[in-house]
Scaffold this motif. Sequence first.
Motif, PDB file in Angstrom:
ATOM      1  N   ASN A 259      19.588  37.144  16.979  1.00  0.00           N
ATOM      2  CA  ASN A 259      18.784  36.946  16.034  1.00  0.00           C
ATOM      3  C   ASN A 259      19.931  37.676  15.111  1.00  0.00           C
ATOM      4  O   ASN A 259      20.472  37.376  13.885  1.00  0.00           O
ATOM      5  CB  ASN A 259      17.670  36.400  15.272  1.00  0.00           C
ATOM      6  N   LYS A 260      19.016  38.656  15.337  1.00  0.00           N
ATOM      7  CA  LYS A 260      19.801  39.638  13.581  1.00  0.00           C
ATOM      8  C   LYS A 260      21.802  40.443  14.143  1.00  0.00           C
ATOM      9  O   LYS A 260      22.198  41.175  12.945  1.00  0.00           O
ATOM     10  CB  LYS A 260      19.403  41.449  14.631  1.00  0.00           C
ATOM     11  N   ALA A 261      22.530  39.757  15.509  1.00  0.00           N
ATOM     12  CA  ALA A 261      23.376  40.185  15.525  1.00  0.00           C
ATOM     13  C   ALA A 261      24.136  38.936  14.678  1.00  0.00           C
ATOM     14  O   ALA A 261      25.192  38.983  13.976  1.00  0.00           O
ATOM     15  CB  ALA A 261      23.807  40.021  16.891  1.00  0.00           C
ATOM     16  N   LEU A 262      23.477  37.697  15.087  1.00  0.00           N
ATOM     17  CA  LEU A 262      24.140  36.678  14.059  1.00  0.00           C
ATOM     18  C   LEU A 262      23.903  36.744  12.956  1.00  0.00           C
ATOM     19  O   LEU A 262      24.944  36.581  11.494  1.00  0.00           O
ATOM     20  CB  LEU A 262      23.423  35.002  14.586  1.00  0.00           C
ATOM     21  N   ASN A 263      22.473  37.969  12.117  1.00  0.00           N
ATOM     22  CA  ASN A 263      22.711  37.562  10.573  1.00  0.00           C
ATOM     23  C   ASN A 263      23.699  38.823   9.905  1.00  0.00           C
ATOM     24  O   ASN A 263      24.255  38.703   9.108  1.00  0.00           O
ATOM     25  CB  ASN A 263      21.199  37.951  10.457  1.00  0.00           C
ATOM     26  N   ASP A 264      24.456  39.402  11.142  1.00  0.00           N
ATOM     27  CA  ASP A 264      24.659  41.129  10.424  1.00  0.00           C
ATOM     28  C   ASP A 264      26.789  40.490  10.870  1.00  0.00           C
ATOM     29  O   ASP A 264      27.546  41.071  10.505  1.00  0.00           O
ATOM     30  CB  ASP A 264      24.783  41.966  11.896  1.00  0.00           C
ATOM     31  N   GLY A 265      26.991  38.921  11.355  1.00  0.00           N
ATOM     32  CA  GLY A 265      27.966  39.068  11.968  1.00  0.00           C
ATOM     33  C   GLY A 265      29.058  39.714  13.002  1.00  0.00           C
ATOM     34  O   GLY A 265      29.964  39.941  12.510  1.00  0.00           O
ATOM     35  N   LYS A 266      27.618  40.365  13.700  1.00  0.00           N
ATOM     36  CA  LYS A 266      28.128  40.472  14.624  1.00  0.00           C
ATOM     37  C   LYS A 266      29.261  39.019  15.996  1.00  0.00           C
ATOM     38  O   LYS A 266      29.731  40.156  16.542  1.00  0.00           O
ATOM     39  CB  LYS A 266      27.057  41.701  15.598  1.00  0.00           C
ATOM     40  N   LEU A 267      27.960  38.610  16.312  1.00  0.00           N
ATOM     41  CA  LEU A 267      29.152  36.892  16.831  1.00  0.00           C
ATOM     42  C   LEU A 267      29.466  36.410  15.878  1.00  0.00           C
ATOM     43  O   LEU A 267      29.095  35.599  14.678  1.00  0.00           O
ATOM     44  CB  LEU A 267      27.467  37.195  17.405  1.00  0.00           C
ATOM     45  N   LEU A 268      30.438  36.028  16.454  1.00  0.00           N
ATOM     46  CA  LEU A 268      31.547  34.878  15.967  1.00  0.00           C
ATOM     47  C   LEU A 268      31.642  33.484  16.506  1.00  0.00           C
ATOM     48  O   LEU A 268      32.386  32.778  15.064  1.00  0.00           O
ATOM     49  CB  LEU A 268      32.965  35.499  15.960  1.00  0.00           C
ATOM     50  N   THR A 269      31.024  33.236  17.456  1.00  0.00           N
ATOM     51  CA  THR A 269      30.648  32.165  17.875  1.00  0.00           C
ATOM     52  C   THR A 269      29.500  31.937  18.658  1.00  0.00           C
ATOM     53  O   THR A 269      29.028  32.423  18.830  1.00  0.00           O
ATOM     54  CB  THR A 269      32.010  31.850  18.617  1.00  0.00           C
ATOM     55  N   TRP A 270      28.936  30.085  19.138  1.00  0.00           N
ATOM     56  CA  TRP A 270      28.552  29.814  19.796  1.00  0.00           C
ATOM     57  C   TRP A 270      28.642  28.999  19.609  1.00  0.00           C
ATOM     58  O   TRP A 270      28.325  27.806  19.518  1.00  0.00           O
ATOM     59  CB  TRP A 270      27.319  30.530  18.796  1.00  0.00           C
ATOM     60  N   PRO A 271      28.981  28.389  21.351  1.00  0.00           N
ATOM     61  CA  PRO A 271      28.977  26.823  21.957  1.00  0.00           C
ATOM     62  C   PRO A 271      27.588  26.621  22.352  1.00  0.00           C
ATOM     63  O   PRO A 271      26.204  26.898  22.781  1.00  0.00           O
ATOM     64  CB  PRO A 271      29.836  27.373  23.200  1.00  0.00           C
ATOM     65  N   SER A 272      27.895  25.779  21.272  1.00  0.00           N
ATOM     66  CA  SER A 272      26.203  25.215  21.639  1.00  0.00           C
ATOM     67  C   SER A 272      25.968  23.522  21.010  1.00  0.00           C
ATOM     68  O   SER A 272      27.377  22.399  21.559  1.00  0.00           O
ATOM     69  CB  SER A 272      24.953  26.007  20.189  1.00  0.00           C
ATOM     70  N   ALA A 273      24.580  23.571  21.292  1.00  0.00           N
ATOM     71  CA  ALA A 273      24.930  21.726  20.917  1.00  0.00           C
ATOM     72  C   ALA A 273      24.511  21.504  19.438  1.00  0.00           C
ATOM     73  O   ALA A 273      24.717  22.141  18.847  1.00  0.00           O
ATOM     74  CB  ALA A 273      23.202  21.612  21.799  1.00  0.00           C
ATOM     75  N   ILE A 274      24.821  19.880  19.295  1.00  0.00           N
ATOM     76  CA  ILE A 274      24.889  19.551  18.034  1.00  0.00           C
ATOM     77  C   ILE A 274      22.806  19.773  17.263  1.00  0.00           C
ATOM     78  O   ILE A 274      23.011  19.878  16.265  1.00  0.00           O
ATOM     79  CB  ILE A 274      24.345  17.505  18.285  1.00  0.00           C
TER      80      ILE A 274
END
Lengths: 438, 291
Positions: A259-274
């Motif tokens: 969660n923190k990485a996503l909030n801080d912009g440290k993860l740029l993609t997520w291959p995920s579902a709809i």
Amino acid sequence: MHMNRLAAVAAAVTLVAGCSSGGAQQSAAPSSSAAQNAQNAQKVALTYWNWVPGMDKVVAVWNTAHPDIQVTSSTQAGGDDSATKFLTAAKAGNPPDLVQAEYQALPSFVAAEAVADIKTAADPVKAQFSEGIWGLVTLGTDAVYGIPQDSGPMLLYYREDLFKKYGIAVPKTWQEYADAARAVHAKDSKVYLGTFSSKDPGSFAGLAQQAGGQWWSISGEAWKVAINDEPSKKLADYWGGLVKEGVIDNMPYFTPEWNKALNDGKLLTWPSAIWAPGPLSTNAPKAKGKWAIAQLPQWNAGENFSGFWGGSAVSVSAGSKNKEAAAKFATWLNSDPEALALLVKEGSVYPAATKGADLLSEPPAYFSNIPDFWKQAAGFGAGARGFTFGPNVNVAYNAFKDAFDKAALNKTSFSGALQSVQDATVADMTKSGFKLAQ
Amino acid sequence: MSVSRRGVRARSAYTYGPLGLVPTGVLLVGAVYCLFPVSWVVIAATKTSGELFSTSTFTPGTGFFQNLADLAAYREGVFWLWMLNTLLYAGGGALLSTAVSAVSGYTLAKYRFAGRNLIFNILIGGILVPAVVLAIPQYLLFAKVGLADTYWSVLLPQILHPYSIYLARVYAGAAIPDSLLEAGRIDGASHWTLLTRVALPLMGPGMVTIFLFQFVAIWNNFLLPFIMLGDDGKFPLTVGLYTMLAAGANHPSLYNLILIGTFLALIPLIALFLTMQRFWRTDLSSGAVKA
């Protein structure tokens, strides 16, 4: 023991359904069943275990319209725990009439003879579902073990703003994805293009489906297990290589760290579902409006494949005394336009019924920057292909978590980990008495 | 010589020598170790979902009242129903369990009858069996008699608690003088009178201990109600909050509601301990003197 349980179940259920309509098949009270049936003819009370938010409201609409069939929705904890609980309840002769069954859990329900064949009620609505999804509730047999409710075709979520910042293009192939991962990590060693989650076998299974994997299949009387087939091995080694190189992180999804990485912009993609807008909106509220979507990167340029992550059906319990009424409700819930609209609105369900997609017009608030989010997403997910799940997916998934945890930590071979998942799954099926094809 | 040695001993017992601070320090570390997670819950309960994962751990948030309002509105206030259920399970279960344990412990301690030691040894064996192992067999049995998914299915298995009976026996053995019972018998008191007029008043502090133990154990119990109950209107807090956490990957997890719910679930326990503390203190001291 050494017979195809699936086929035996199908035969047994068909027999029962053939000789009595909604008759009680619990051996506990054979003498009182006639009296009960007489009572049931007037008013039927059904219990329904699920974990769809707002299901109370959907059920209330049905109850108002059907005073003779009253449904009580009971919210359960979702996921694997729910499957175990349902199987225990079914074994104790005390199951709910209806149950939410994740596609990967449904075969274990069928093998345990816990869910009923509702072909008669289901056939009229068959045309409203895509063939791939319908296969998930028939398991390739003539029976129908549930009505599909939601589905999770996969696509690529990426941070549009940060892609611009780091000067990378949206990857069209997995090769381009790997190159982008290297480029991003070279520019900022704290930032990763993505992460490999050893805790989410469902995600890996979806990617394996995209790659063309067929983990389970039924050939004649026997099961075939091929978790380590070529496409899946290729997929495992692809991610294993990136993790070993250190250009892809290996933190699991849905953790505070993630969660923190996503909030801080440290993860740029997520291959995920709809369904990703749901978790993203609570886990990464700071990144609202900064994401965009694209097709999942392909293995060969120009292809158009995706896989499924998640999704569930509504099944009727084999121990229910009112199977016919329950099947009627399950059918209504997942195909009636009014019910679908409520599921979309109250439960943020992505309906499995094909006409359900038309009900999604407003983009999710988190993606208000993409006005035609649902149209785009449906397009990117259109090429999703699934595979038949086996009767012990829970065993396979637990083996996956153990093996890939270790492999990601020690940076050892991912295809080796996949082999141990295959071995554990086969060993468990042999032990449980399933006939296996060689 | 002997005088000065006695002097040293007296000083180290009553004043803070260099070693005297060590136990205090160890206890302080223990207290911090235990209270750290609790303080985390308290702080996290004040954060909005946006602040939860982005502000630093011990920065208080601004969403406490909003979280409270959201929780109260969640599924038309089902949280309060879960709270009431938990109070019923923990309060009712602990009361019944205390009553059963006190009577059994008193009987085992003060009456000689055939099979007394056998019963006691079986009970000791029962302490060794974790309740977790029994949950599924209990479910299958309750389902057979049609009691699964009822309030009784959670209450009944927790009433008979071997460890509490063991505690009650030890306590009754120490707190009730045989001479007092004999005096009562000479005065013509029946067994019932002896139990209610002589034994139970003396066992009060021990019973408070058993009550608190059982109350906390049932309050925190997850597996038994999780397996027994299907109807979400009968869930206790543990199972209810878990359904909010495991709402499936495709739905947002309600972290801030769960945190505020956990925080609220702590309050009755803390209140109970604060009010019952003085009984417990009596218990410890009287046990020390009489043992």
